[in-house]
Motif scaffolding. Structure first.
Motif, PDB file in Angstrom:
ATOM      1  N   LEU A  47       0.831  -1.198   0.000  1.00 59.19           N
ATOM      2  CA  LEU A  47       0.000   0.000   0.000  1.00 59.19           C
ATOM      3  C   LEU A  47       0.871   1.256   0.000  1.00 59.19           C
ATOM      4  N   ALA A  60      -4.137   6.683  -4.064  1.00 57.55           N
ATOM      5  CA  ALA A  60      -3.692   5.542  -3.272  1.00 57.55           C
ATOM      6  C   ALA A  60      -3.614   4.313  -4.158  1.00 57.55           C
ATOM      7  N   LEU A  99      -6.493   4.770   1.257  1.00 53.10           N
ATOM      8  CA  LEU A  99      -5.961   3.406   1.281  1.00 53.10           C
ATOM      9  C   LEU A  99      -7.074   2.380   1.459  1.00 53.10           C
ATOM     10  N   CYS A 119       2.763  -1.740   4.863  1.00 55.52           N
ATOM     11  CA  CYS A 119       2.583  -0.287   4.778  1.00 55.52           C
ATOM     12  C   CYS A 119       3.905   0.455   4.690  1.00 55.52           C
TER      13      CYS A 119
END
Length: 249
Positions: A47, A60, A99, A119
DNA sequence: GCGACAG
DNA sequence: ATCTTGTCGC
């Protein structure tokens, strides 16, 4: 076409954001429920978010990789407005709405459940032990880790020079993460557990995902995707192209 | 009080 | 995060 940048109830002030962190941090599970690192068939999701502050725009990206082959299984993007200003320690409030939207989109098109979220930033290695990876993990219930490029406010000894060498990332005497060398002779990354992943497992996942480069393949893929998506969205806006006005995949 | 500070 | 060319090296 409508992309909410700030979900209902999303904090508007630093004080409100701090209160949310203090509430949600209690839900973090520090025990390990993550899949076996590198296990075939496991879906690992990377992500990342890119910004255009001038246009108050964020893109995102969520990318699903097979944990064993590192092949890309699916990609998704989401666009929106900046949900919160950048405040060190409150990064999650800036990135999470976009996200989550990208993650939902990814689930739809891949039809598979993520086994691990990776992340860009921190999990437990955070002033209040609740960084972006912890926050996203708690909201989704999916095991999560944070892999950052900088040590933030923490310190660590220099890890050994070889891939796999690590040193504790310390907040005083408390170990909140690891400085981890993912490639021989290359600057370390800073790993911490988010939710439902132990620090030891977080390091193992990071090494399994960073086979050729310093950063995990998940992060590299998500970074490339959100940057490209933002470029195209901004170009589309400049041209007045309606097709870029909302979300896209 | 001042600076530093994930992305 | 983002602003930014060429360059050294596998």
């Amino acid at each position: 076409m409508n992309t909410p940048s700030r979900p209902a109830g999303w904090p508007r002030t630093e004080a409100e954001a701090l209160a949310v962190q203090d509430e949600l941090r209690l839900r973090v599970d520090g025990t390990d429920h993550s899949p076996e690192p590198g296990a075939s068939g496991t879906v690992v999701v990377g992500l990342d978010v890119a910004y255009d502050d001038e246009r108050d725009m964020v893109a995102a990206a969520a990318v699903a990789l097979d944990a064993h082959s590192l092949d890309v299984l699916a990609r998704a993007t989401a666009f929106g407005r900046v949900a919160f200003p950048y405040v060190p320690g409150l990064l999650a409030f800036r990135e999470i709405p976009a996200l989550l939207e990208a993650l939902d989109s990814l689930r739809e098109k891949s039809g598979r459940e993520p086994g691990l979220l990776v992340c860009d930033g921190y999990g437990r290695a955070h002033p209040r032990r609740f960084g972006l990876a912890s926050h996203l993990g708690v909201l989704t219930g999916v095991p999560s880790i944070g892999v950052a490029k900088n040590p933030f406010v923490f310190t660590s000894a220099e890890p050994g020079p070889r891939r796999g060498d690590s040193a504790p990332l310390l907040d005083g005497t408390e170990e909140v993460g690891s400085a981890l060398r993912t490639q021989d002779g290359v600057k370390p990354v800073y790993v911490s557990s988010g939710h439902r992943v132990s620090l030891q497992a977080a390091r193992a996942h990071t090494l399994s995902l960073a086979r050729r480069y310093r950063l995990p393949e998940t992060t590299r893929c998500a970074d490339a995707l959100c940057r490209a998506a933002l470029r195209e969205a901004v170009q589309g806006e400049v041209r007045g192209d309606a097709a870029y006005g909302g979300k896209q995949s």
